[in-house]
Design a protein around this motif. Structure first.
Motif, short mmCIF file in Angstrom:
data_model
loop_
_atom_site.label_atom_id
_atom_site.label_comp_id
_atom_site.label_asym_id
_atom_site.label_seq_id
_atom_site.Cartn_x
_atom_site.Cartn_y
_atom_site.Cartn_z
N ILE A 4 -3.22 9.61 -6.58
CA ILE A 4 -2.28 8.60 -6.08
C ILE A 4 -1.67 9.08 -4.76
CG2 ILE A 4 -0.08 7.42 -6.51
CD1 ILE A 4 -0.80 7.51 -9.51
N ALA A 5 -1.27 10.37 -4.73
CA ALA A 5 -0.70 10.95 -3.51
C ALA A 5 -1.74 10.96 -2.39
CB ALA A 5 -0.20 12.36 -3.78
N LEU A 6 -3.00 11.22 -2.74
CA LEU A 6 -4.07 11.21 -1.74
C LEU A 6 -4.20 9.83 -1.11
CD1 LEU A 6 -6.21 13.24 -0.70
CD2 LEU A 6 -7.81 12.23 -2.32
N PHE A 7 -3.98 8.79 -1.91
CA PHE A 7 -4.09 7.42 -1.40
C PHE A 7 -3.02 7.14 -0.35
CE2 PHE A 7 -3.32 2.86 -1.43
CZ PHE A 7 -4.61 2.36 -1.32
N SER A 26 5.67 12.17 -17.79
CA SER A 26 4.86 12.20 -19.00
C SER A 26 3.89 11.03 -19.07
CB SER A 26 5.77 12.18 -20.24
OG SER A 26 6.59 11.02 -20.23
N GLY A 27 4.17 10.00 -18.29
CA GLY A 27 3.34 8.80 -18.34
C GLY A 27 2.05 8.91 -17.55
N LYS A 28 1.89 9.99 -16.79
CA LYS A 28 0.67 10.15 -16.00
C LYS A 28 0.30 11.61 -15.94
CE LYS A 28 3.15 10.58 -11.59
NZ LYS A 28 4.48 10.60 -12.15
N SER A 29 -0.98 11.91 -15.83
CA SER A 29 -1.41 13.30 -15.73
C SER A 29 -1.20 13.79 -14.31
CB SER A 29 -2.89 13.41 -16.12
OG SER A 29 -3.69 12.81 -15.11
N GLN A 30 -1.20 15.13 -14.17
CA GLN A 30 -1.03 15.71 -12.84
C GLN A 30 -2.20 15.34 -11.94
OE1 GLN A 30 1.53 16.92 -11.62
NE2 GLN A 30 0.78 17.79 -9.70
N ASP A 31 -3.41 15.24 -12.54
CA ASP A 31 -4.58 14.88 -11.74
C ASP A 31 -4.47 13.45 -11.21
OD1 ASP A 31 -5.71 17.35 -12.15
OD2 ASP A 31 -6.81 16.74 -13.94
N MET A 84 6.19 4.58 -5.84
CA MET A 84 6.92 4.33 -7.10
C MET A 84 6.22 5.01 -8.27
SD MET A 84 8.44 0.45 -6.97
CE MET A 84 6.86 -0.35 -6.69
N CYS A 85 4.89 5.00 -8.27
CA CYS A 85 4.14 5.67 -9.34
C CYS A 85 4.43 7.16 -9.39
CB CYS A 85 2.63 5.44 -9.16
SG CYS A 85 2.12 3.74 -9.43
N ILE A 86 4.61 7.76 -8.21
CA ILE A 86 4.83 9.21 -8.14
C ILE A 86 6.28 9.58 -8.46
CG2 ILE A 86 4.92 11.20 -6.56
CD1 ILE A 86 2.12 10.54 -7.35
N TYR A 87 7.24 8.89 -7.84
CA TYR A 87 8.63 9.35 -7.87
C TYR A 87 9.53 8.62 -8.87
CZ TYR A 87 7.51 12.11 -3.79
OH TYR A 87 6.94 13.03 -2.94
N LEU A 88 9.11 7.46 -9.37
CA LEU A 88 10.00 6.70 -10.25
C LEU A 88 9.49 6.58 -11.69
CD1 LEU A 88 11.17 3.83 -7.87
CD2 LEU A 88 12.41 5.87 -8.54
N LEU A 89 8.17 6.69 -11.89
CA LEU A 89 7.66 6.63 -13.25
C LEU A 89 7.83 7.99 -13.94
CD1 LEU A 89 4.32 4.61 -12.95
CD2 LEU A 89 6.56 3.80 -13.69
N LEU A 96 0.81 -1.22 0.00
CA LEU A 96 0.00 0.00 0.00
C LEU A 96 0.85 1.27 0.00
CD1 LEU A 96 -2.81 -1.01 2.55
CD2 LEU A 96 -3.08 -0.62 0.08
N PHE A 97 2.07 1.18 0.54
CA PHE A 97 2.93 2.37 0.60
C PHE A 97 3.85 2.48 -0.61
CE2 PHE A 97 6.71 4.75 1.90
CZ PHE A 97 6.12 5.91 2.36
N PHE A 98 4.51 1.38 -0.96
CA PHE A 98 5.55 1.45 -2.00
C PHE A 98 4.99 1.58 -3.42
CE2 PHE A 98 8.43 0.01 1.32
CZ PHE A 98 9.61 0.68 0.98
N ILE A 99 3.89 0.91 -3.73
CA ILE A 99 3.37 0.96 -5.10
C ILE A 99 2.97 2.40 -5.48
CG2 ILE A 99 1.51 0.20 -6.62
CD1 ILE A 99 1.66 -2.54 -5.22
N PRO A 100 2.18 3.12 -4.65
CA PRO A 100 1.88 4.52 -5.00
C PRO A 100 3.14 5.40 -5.03
CG PRO A 100 0.36 3.72 -3.33
CD PRO A 100 1.44 2.70 -3.45
#
Length: 310
Positions: free
Chosen positions: A276-279, A266-271, A258-263, A252-256
């Protein structure tokens, strides 16, 4: 010129846009986030107080769990009250100094959690794979050193990022497209090339996200091998109970994160990034107490003893 821009920004404020693109959702989000925040406060305080009062829980596992609960309390409080104020009112501003403080503590506490989860996985590895040496390996002094190292590494890493981020000169507008002060969102306000900052963020995120995740998975690989050799059904259930809970928290902690800081951004919108950060700032800290305490015999026993039923 650079110092003038820095000084000009230091005298002002930022506007946290947050979820202003969905004004009809702000009241709903306020209620939902407030409920999760209250769950986080009650659940984590419950674990801290129970672990302190019941001497049966004076073990390395519950010492680290108390650290995690205190960490989650601080982590959510560093951003959620500001978010609730912005969702409820028309003013969505935060002072420059307030933004600096928020950025520092969110980064510090998030990094500390990454390291602390590694320490907790090592504790489970020692308990399952080295049970005869457990009391020697997890001596109280060593446990305190591991916990201190987690906090020191998190706050040191955050100091580095915070200094680099606020040293960057900002452009005219001060609208941060996020609900809290975060490094990538602030770098988008810069007037200069920020590739060095982005590279630093990527390298440090790899060190404090990927490496801890690899260490955790390695620990649980060894635990899985030891579990398969077990003959006792009771022992199997206890291992799956404690280790399964920890693995769920890690996911629950690492997957979000990684989505924010390692992907790539350009692969995701700011929204998408906001939700994801809210999660991981709102939902995950509120679920941790439930994950660790549900079906946990030690916790149920401690509650019964405190209520005088045993």
């Amino acid at each position: 010129m650079m110092m003038e821009k820095i000084n000009a920004s230091s005298e002002g404020y930022f506007v946290l846009l947050g979820f202003s693109n969905w004004p009809h959702l702000e009241v709903v989000l306020f209620v939902v986030i407030l409920m999760f925040y209250l769950m986080t406060l009650v659940g984590n305080l419950f674990i801290i107080i129970l672990s302190y009062l019941d001497f049966h829980l004076h073990t390395p596992m519950y010492f680290f769990l108390s650290n995690l609960s205190f960490l989650d309390l601080c982590y959510t409080t560093s951003s959620i009250p500001q978010l609730l104020v912005n969702l409820w009112g028309s003013e969505k501003t935060i002072s420059y100094k307030g933004c600096m403080v928020q950025l520092y503590f969110v980064l510090a506490l998030g990094t500390t959690e990454c390291v602390l989860l590694v320490v907790m996985s090592y504790d489970r590895y020692a308990a399952v794979c080295r049970p005869l040496h457990y009391t020697v390996l997890m001596h109280p002094r060593f446990c305190h050193m591991l916990a201190a190292a987690s906090w020191v590494s998190g706050f040191t890493n955050s100091a580095l990022h915070s200094i680099f981020t606020f040293w960057v000169p900002l452009c005219g507008h001060r609208q941060v497209d996020h609900f809290f002060c975060e490094v990538p969102a602030l770098l988008r306000l810069s007037c200069v090339d920020t590739r060095a900052n982005e590279l630093t963020l990527m390298v440090m995120s790899s060190i404090f996200v990927l490496i801890p995740l690899i260490l955790i998975l390695s620990s649980y690989g060894a635990i899985a091998q030891a579990v398969l050799r077990m003959q006792s059904t009771t022992g199997l259930q206890k291992v799956f109970g404690t280790c399964g809970a920890h693995l769920m928290v890690v996911s629950l902690f690492f997957i979000p994160a990684m989505c924010i800081y390692l992907l790539p951004s350009s692969g995701k919108s700011q929204d998408q990034g906001k939700f994801i950060a809210l999660f991981y700032t709102v939902v995950t800290p509120s679920l941790n107490p439930l994950i660790y305490t549900l079906r946990n015999r030690d916790v149920r026993g401690a509650v019964k003893r405190l209520m005088g039923q045993e």
